[in-house]
Scaffold this active site. Structure first.
Site, PDB file in Angstrom:
ATOM      1  CB  THR A 101      -0.891   0.006   1.262  1.00 47.03           C
ATOM      2  OG1 THR A 101      -1.651  -1.197   1.277  1.00 47.03           O
ATOM      3  CG2 THR A 101      -1.829   1.215   1.248  1.00 47.03           C
ATOM      4  CE  LYS A 179      -4.760  -1.566   1.163  1.00 47.15           C
ATOM      5  NZ  LYS A 179      -5.582  -2.511   1.904  1.00 47.15           N
TER       6      LYS A 179
HETATM    7  N1  LIG Z   1      -1.560  -6.009   7.593  1.00 43.07           N
HETATM    8  C1  LIG Z   1      -2.630  -5.761   6.895  1.00 43.07           C
HETATM    9  O1  LIG Z   1      -3.771  -5.935   7.383  1.00 43.07           O
HETATM   10  C2  LIG Z   1      -2.510  -5.283   5.454  1.00 43.07           C
HETATM   11  C3  LIG Z   1      -3.585  -5.497   4.587  1.00 43.07           C
HETATM   12  C4  LIG Z   1      -3.480  -5.090   3.254  1.00 43.07           C
HETATM   13  C5  LIG Z   1      -2.325  -4.456   2.817  1.00 43.07           C
HETATM   14  N2  LIG Z   1      -1.292  -4.232   3.677  1.00 43.07           N
HETATM   15  C6  LIG Z   1      -0.090  -3.560   3.148  1.00 43.07           C
HETATM   16  O2  LIG Z   1       0.802  -4.580   2.697  1.00 43.07           O
HETATM   17  C7  LIG Z   1       2.160  -4.189   2.946  1.00 43.07           C
HETATM   18  C8  LIG Z   1       2.816  -5.205   3.868  1.00 43.07           C
HETATM   19  O3  LIG Z   1       2.068  -5.232   5.081  1.00 43.07           O
HETATM   20  P1  LIG Z   1       2.381  -6.311   6.234  1.00 43.07           P
HETATM   21  O4  LIG Z   1       1.247  -6.235   7.175  1.00 43.07           O
HETATM   22  O5  LIG Z   1       2.795  -7.598   5.613  1.00 43.07           O
HETATM   23  O6  LIG Z   1       3.653  -5.597   6.900  1.00 43.07           O
HETATM   24  P2  LIG Z   1       4.701  -6.216   7.927  1.00 43.07           P
HETATM   25  O7  LIG Z   1       4.220  -7.478   8.522  1.00 43.07           O
HETATM   26  O8  LIG Z   1       5.093  -5.094   8.817  1.00 43.07           O
HETATM   27  O9  LIG Z   1       5.932  -6.581   6.961  1.00 43.07           O
HETATM   28  C9  LIG Z   1       6.646  -5.565   6.320  1.00 43.07           C
HETATM   29  C10 LIG Z   1       7.596  -6.181   5.305  1.00 43.07           C
HETATM   30  O10 LIG Z   1       8.350  -5.131   4.677  1.00 43.07           O
HETATM   31  C11 LIG Z   1       9.754  -5.355   4.901  1.00 43.07           C
HETATM   32  N3  LIG Z   1      10.405  -4.059   5.037  1.00 43.07           N
HETATM   33  C12 LIG Z   1      10.023  -3.007   5.805  1.00 43.07           C
HETATM   34  N4  LIG Z   1      10.873  -1.971   5.634  1.00 43.07           N
HETATM   35  C13 LIG Z   1      11.812  -2.388   4.744  1.00 43.07           C
HETATM   36  C14 LIG Z   1      12.939  -1.766   4.151  1.00 43.07           C
HETATM   37  N5  LIG Z   1      13.273  -0.507   4.449  1.00 43.07           N
HETATM   38  N6  LIG Z   1      13.661  -2.488   3.256  1.00 43.07           N
HETATM   39  C15 LIG Z   1      13.316  -3.756   2.949  1.00 43.07           C
HETATM   40  N7  LIG Z   1      12.262  -4.402   3.479  1.00 43.07           N
HETATM   41  C16 LIG Z   1      11.511  -3.708   4.363  1.00 43.07           C
HETATM   42  C17 LIG Z   1       9.809  -6.172   6.168  1.00 43.07           C
HETATM   43  O11 LIG Z   1      11.043  -6.850   6.245  1.00 43.07           O
HETATM   44  P3  LIG Z   1      11.595  -7.372   7.670  1.00 43.07           P
HETATM   45  O12 LIG Z   1      10.951  -8.722   7.888  1.00 43.07           O
HETATM   46  O13 LIG Z   1      13.059  -7.433   7.482  1.00 43.07           O
HETATM   47  O14 LIG Z   1      11.180  -6.360   8.723  1.00 43.07           O
HETATM   48  C18 LIG Z   1       8.625  -7.127   5.926  1.00 43.07           C
HETATM   49  O15 LIG Z   1       8.953  -8.103   4.968  1.00 43.07           O
HETATM   50  C19 LIG Z   1       2.087  -2.776   3.543  1.00 43.07           C
HETATM   51  O16 LIG Z   1       2.259  -1.823   2.532  1.00 43.07           O
HETATM   52  C20 LIG Z   1       0.690  -2.711   4.146  1.00 43.07           C
HETATM   53  O17 LIG Z   1       0.222  -1.373   4.235  1.00 43.07           O
HETATM   54  C21 LIG Z   1      -1.353  -4.664   4.980  1.00 43.07           C
END
Ligand SMILES: NC(=O)c1ccc[n+]([C@@H]2O[C@H](COP(=O)([O-])OP(=O)(O)OC[C@H]3O[C@@H](n4cnc5c(N)ncnc54)[C@H](OP(=O)(O)O)[C@@H]3O)[C@@H](O)[C@H]2O)c1
Length: 308
Positions: A101, A179
């Protein structure tokens, strides 16, 4: 022969989406997976079983050996940095699919940069909580040239998702615009539930009585979030499901879009975001979107936590 697929970003969403790609994506080669913190990739590879995935240690390795590269990272900065690295090598003919997102301007800029290097780009943000990513029941929004979105669709409905919103042949930023606007509904829903349950407690109706009405009137996400509030899941969990920083990023993007769209007012979102700021103060990075309930409770003289 099926294309070689790769996945960068194994957070809450990415892990579930990879599981479904491997199980239902009709891949004829292991899915290449990469995560900044490599342990997450190793753990997922072990969980999904021998021969299903191949861990790549660097973004360069991912790009060199893949045809379609999915990305699902926390924020715009992470996505831009990853694409910067990817574009340092020959990417001609490859397709990048961003499921993160991000701000619509980021999606459009990515499309331009990637296109200039002879590669293709599709923005495909998704709606649904991590449990829906695990279950393969996300809603995928696809935008970009139809010649590119056609290559992604075999991995959407019936694999990672239950439905597509198809914006093929529209600019990629349209998908992330939907989104971000859609997420204002999700954030405001949690705000409404939090205020409602706080009032139910203070007025003597009782939160269980309100929950019965929510179940009857609003089955689905309202009921699921209401259950999480009442169970105290909003402060007990070690790892957030919708991290406070990501929710605030989405709110920031929505407010920026509103400002640029003639200073549209997003009053409800502003209130919810002020509660998210209080969540961050109380719980730090492990604050979750539904932790808004704790902040609303506190503002009304109750304890942040609803259980002893
Ligand atoms: N959670 C929800 O309900 C949801 C629903 C729909 C969409 N989304 C969107 O989908 C995306 C992922 O969400 P999530 O919930 O899976 O997030 P998350 O669990 O916090 O995971 C974040 C991911 O991004 C990586 N990351 C963060 N900063 C980074 C950087 N500077 N360089 C390289 N890798 C980095 C993290 O790696 P590490 O493991 O090394 O930290 C991890 O793989 C986001 O954009 C979020 O807004 C989330």
């Amino acid at each position: 022969m099926a294309p070689q697929l790769a996945w960068i970003g194994l957070g809450n969403m990415g892990r579930g989406m990879c599981k479904n790609l491997v199980e239902k994506g009709k891949l004829d080669k292991p899915l290449i997976i990469h995560n900044r913190t490599k342990k997450r990739a190793d753990d997922l590879a072990e969980k999904l079983g021998a021969g299903k995935t191949k861990v790549a240690g660097t973004i360069e390795d991912v790009v060199a050996s893949s045809d379609i590269i999915f990305i699902c990272l926390g924020d715009d900065k992470a996505v831009n940095a990853t694409i910067d690295t990817a574009l340092q090598q020959d990417v001609k003919g490859k397709l990048f699919v961003d499921c993160s997102t991000v701000h619509p301007e980021t999606s459009n800029a990515l499309a331009k940069r990637i296109g200039e290097k002879g590669a293709e780009f599709v923005a495909m943000p998704v709606f649904g909580a991590p449990a829906m990513a695990d279950a393969g029941s996300l809603v995928c929004i696809l935008a970009g040239p139809s010649s590119s979105t056609d290559k992604v669709k075999p991995y959407t409905t019936g694999v990672v998702g239950r439905a597509n919103i198809d914006y093929s042949d529209q600019e990629p930023g349209k998908a992330t615009l939907l989104k971000v606007i859609g997420n204002t509904f999700v954030i405001n829903m949690v705000e409404a539930l939090s205020e409602g349950h706080t009032l139910a407690e203070l007025s003597g109706l009782g939160t269980d009585n309100l929950h019965k009405w929510i179940e009857a009137m609003f089955p689905g996400p309202y009921t699921a979030y209401s259950s999480r509030l009442l169970a105290g899941d909003y402060y007990k969990r070690e790892e957030p499901l919708f991290a406070v920083d990501l929710a605030r990023k989405d709110a920031r993007h929505a407010m920026d879009i509103a400002r640029k769209a003639g200073n549209a007012k997003l009053g409800a979102l502003e209130v919810a975001d002020s509660h998210l700021a209080a969540v961050k103060e109380h719980l730090g990075a492990k604050g979750d979107l539904p932790s808004i309930y704790g902040a609303v409770r506190q503002e009304n003289g109750l304890k942040f936590e609803n259980k002893d």
